[in-house]
Design a protein around this motif. Structure first.
Motif, PDB file in Angstrom:
ATOM      1  N   ASN A 111      47.149  27.010  42.116  1.00 53.38           N
ATOM      2  CA  ASN A 111      47.579  27.697  40.910  1.00 53.38           C
ATOM      3  C   ASN A 111      46.374  28.238  40.141  1.00 53.38           C
ATOM      4  OD1 ASN A 111      49.506  28.638  39.116  1.00 53.38           O
ATOM      5  ND2 ASN A 111      49.381  26.811  37.853  1.00 53.38           N
ATOM      6  N   TYR A 112      45.300  27.466  40.113  1.00 58.76           N
ATOM      7  CA  TYR A 112      44.070  27.896  39.451  1.00 58.76           C
ATOM      8  C   TYR A 112      43.474  29.126  40.141  1.00 58.76           C
ATOM      9  CZ  TYR A 112      39.166  27.761  38.021  1.00 58.76           C
ATOM     10  OH  TYR A 112      37.913  28.099  37.577  1.00 58.76           O
ATOM     11  N   THR A 113      43.444  29.130  41.460  1.00 58.95           N
ATOM     12  CA  THR A 113      42.893  30.291  42.167  1.00 58.95           C
ATOM     13  C   THR A 113      43.769  31.521  41.978  1.00 58.95           C
ATOM     14  OG1 THR A 113      43.916  29.552  44.228  1.00 58.95           O
ATOM     15  CG2 THR A 113      41.630  28.939  43.878  1.00 58.95           C
ATOM     16  N   LEU A 114      45.087  31.332  41.938  1.00 60.64           N
ATOM     17  CA  LEU A 114      45.975  32.467  41.671  1.00 60.64           C
ATOM     18  C   LEU A 114      45.759  33.010  40.260  1.00 60.64           C
ATOM     19  CD1 LEU A 114      49.310  31.291  43.306  1.00 60.64           C
ATOM     20  CD2 LEU A 114      47.853  33.184  44.033  1.00 60.64           C
ATOM     21  N   PHE A 115      45.534  32.114  39.315  1.00 60.99           N
ATOM     22  CA  PHE A 115      45.248  32.540  37.947  1.00 60.99           C
ATOM     23  C   PHE A 115      43.966  33.373  37.894  1.00 60.99           C
ATOM     24  CE2 PHE A 115      42.668  31.566  34.171  1.00 60.99           C
ATOM     25  CZ  PHE A 115      43.401  32.274  33.227  1.00 60.99           C
ATOM     26  N   LEU A 116      42.913  32.909  38.543  1.00 56.63           N
ATOM     27  CA  LEU A 116      41.658  33.657  38.535  1.00 56.63           C
ATOM     28  C   LEU A 116      41.802  35.013  39.212  1.00 56.63           C
ATOM     29  CD1 LEU A 116      38.926  30.971  39.219  1.00 56.63           C
ATOM     30  CD2 LEU A 116      39.467  32.130  37.089  1.00 56.63           C
ATOM     31  N   GLN A 117      42.567  35.049  40.292  1.00 57.41           N
ATOM     32  CA  GLN A 117      42.799  36.311  40.988  1.00 57.41           C
ATOM     33  C   GLN A 117      43.537  37.295  40.083  1.00 57.41           C
ATOM     34  OE1 GLN A 117      45.119  35.875  44.520  1.00 57.41           O
ATOM     35  NE2 GLN A 117      44.701  37.932  45.234  1.00 57.41           N
ATOM     36  N   GLU A 118      44.572  36.823  39.410  1.00 55.77           N
ATOM     37  CA  GLU A 118      45.335  37.679  38.494  1.00 55.77           C
ATOM     38  C   GLU A 118      44.474  38.129  37.314  1.00 55.77           C
ATOM     39  OE1 GLU A 118      48.670  39.713  37.002  1.00 55.77           O
ATOM     40  OE2 GLU A 118      48.344  38.796  38.957  1.00 55.77           O
ATOM     41  N   LEU A 119      43.663  37.226  36.783  1.00 52.52           N
ATOM     42  CA  LEU A 119      42.781  37.559  35.667  1.00 52.52           C
ATOM     43  C   LEU A 119      41.804  38.666  36.055  1.00 52.52           C
ATOM     44  CD1 LEU A 119      41.904  36.687  32.746  1.00 52.52           C
ATOM     45  CD2 LEU A 119      40.196  35.265  33.888  1.00 52.52           C
ATOM     46  N   MET A 120      41.213  38.563  37.227  1.00 54.15           N
ATOM     47  CA  MET A 120      40.257  39.578  37.666  1.00 54.15           C
ATOM     48  C   MET A 120      40.945  40.912  37.956  1.00 54.15           C
ATOM     49  SD  MET A 120      37.528  38.128  37.169  1.00 54.15           S
ATOM     50  CE  MET A 120      36.481  39.436  37.715  1.00 54.15           C
ATOM     51  N   LYS A 121      42.151  40.856  38.510  1.00 54.19           N
ATOM     52  CA  LYS A 121      42.888  42.096  38.781  1.00 54.19           C
ATOM     53  C   LYS A 121      43.227  42.814  37.481  1.00 54.19           C
ATOM     54  CE  LYS A 121      47.281  42.429  39.751  1.00 54.19           C
ATOM     55  NZ  LYS A 121      48.582  42.182  40.326  1.00 54.19           N
ATOM     56  N   GLU A 122      43.740  42.074  36.509  1.00 53.61           N
ATOM     57  CA  GLU A 122      44.085  42.672  35.218  1.00 53.61           C
ATOM     58  C   GLU A 122      42.835  43.168  34.479  1.00 53.61           C
ATOM     59  OE1 GLU A 122      47.107  43.222  33.841  1.00 53.61           O
ATOM     60  OE2 GLU A 122      48.083  42.467  35.646  1.00 53.61           O
ATOM     61  N   ALA A 123      41.748  42.420  34.556  1.00 51.71           N
ATOM     62  CA  ALA A 123      40.505  42.850  33.908  1.00 51.71           C
ATOM     63  C   ALA A 123      39.964  44.112  34.563  1.00 51.71           C
ATOM     64  CB  ALA A 123      39.472  41.735  33.964  1.00 51.71           C
ATOM     65  N   SER A 124      40.110  44.217  35.870  1.00 55.81           N
ATOM     66  CA  SER A 124      39.668  45.420  36.577  1.00 55.81           C
ATOM     67  C   SER A 124      40.472  46.639  36.128  1.00 55.81           C
ATOM     68  CB  SER A 124      39.814  45.215  38.080  1.00 55.81           C
ATOM     69  OG  SER A 124      39.522  46.387  38.776  1.00 55.81           O
ATOM     70  N   ILE A 125      41.770  46.475  36.001  1.00 54.86           N
ATOM     71  CA  ILE A 125      42.628  47.568  35.547  1.00 54.86           C
ATOM     72  C   ILE A 125      42.259  47.974  34.126  1.00 54.86           C
ATOM     73  CG2 ILE A 125      45.007  48.152  34.914  1.00 54.86           C
ATOM     74  CD1 ILE A 125      45.879  46.372  37.314  1.00 54.86           C
ATOM     75  N   LYS A 126      42.069  46.969  33.258  1.00 53.86           N
ATOM     76  CA  LYS A 126      41.736  47.252  31.859  1.00 53.86           C
ATOM     77  C   LYS A 126      40.378  47.955  31.737  1.00 53.86           C
ATOM     78  CE  LYS A 126      43.694  46.097  28.480  1.00 53.86           C
ATOM     79  NZ  LYS A 126      44.679  46.835  27.680  1.00 53.86           N
ATOM     80  N   SER A 127      39.409  47.536  32.544  1.00 50.17           N
ATOM     81  CA  SER A 127      38.091  48.169  32.464  1.00 50.17           C
ATOM     82  C   SER A 127      38.133  49.605  32.967  1.00 50.17           C
ATOM     83  CB  SER A 127      37.055  47.352  33.232  1.00 50.17           C
ATOM     84  OG  SER A 127      37.326  47.372  34.609  1.00 50.17           O
ATOM     85  N   LYS A 128      38.923  49.874  34.007  1.00 49.12           N
ATOM     86  CA  LYS A 128      39.050  51.253  34.487  1.00 49.12           C
ATOM     87  C   LYS A 128      39.747  52.131  33.461  1.00 49.12           C
ATOM     88  CE  LYS A 128      38.907  50.185  39.362  1.00 49.12           C
ATOM     89  NZ  LYS A 128      39.659  50.077  40.608  1.00 49.12           N
ATOM     90  N   GLN A 129      40.732  51.584  32.763  1.00 52.93           N
ATOM     91  CA  GLN A 129      41.416  52.346  31.722  1.00 52.93           C
ATOM     92  C   GLN A 129      40.483  52.651  30.552  1.00 52.93           C
ATOM     93  OE1 GLN A 129      44.759  49.892  30.725  1.00 52.93           O
ATOM     94  NE2 GLN A 129      46.047  50.721  32.372  1.00 52.93           N
ATOM     95  N   SER A 130      39.544  51.759  30.298  1.00 53.60           N
ATOM     96  CA  SER A 130      38.587  51.948  29.204  1.00 53.60           C
ATOM     97  C   SER A 130      37.413  52.833  29.608  1.00 53.60           C
ATOM     98  CB  SER A 130      38.049  50.594  28.736  1.00 53.60           C
ATOM     99  OG  SER A 130      39.092  49.793  28.269  1.00 53.60           O
TER     100      SER A 130
END
Length: 78
Positions: A36-55
């Motif tokens: 569950n922790y690794t899935l959380f980190l994976q989701e966090l990095m995916k969302e952060a990547s999307i947010k950084s590209k949008q910015s």
């Protein structure tokens, strides 16, 4: 660096979870927590990547991770 046979201290993780839950635990609860922790980190990095590209940023920054942190934590609260 040589590969390790264990990825995390299983007994320590079980003790921590048991101390916080005050409930009986299954045999493989530590594996489920780790996954569950690794899935959380994976989701966090995916969302952060999307947010950084949008910015318009070139890479993932601490600011982009902070922006999506609360949303990802709510998804994995359980």
């Amino acid at each position: 660096m040589a590969p390790s046979t264990t990825l995390y201290p299983r007994a320590t993780l079980k003790k921590i979870v048991k101390a916080h839950s005050n409930r009986p635990l299954t045999k493989n609860v530590d594996i489920l927590v780790f996954l569950n922790y690794t899935l959380f980190l994976q989701e966090l990095m995916k969302e952060a990547s999307i947010k950084s590209k949008q910015s318009g940023e070139r890479g993932i920054s601490a600011r982009s991770v902070r922006r999506v942190r609360e949303h990802c934590l709510r998804k994995f609260k359980g």
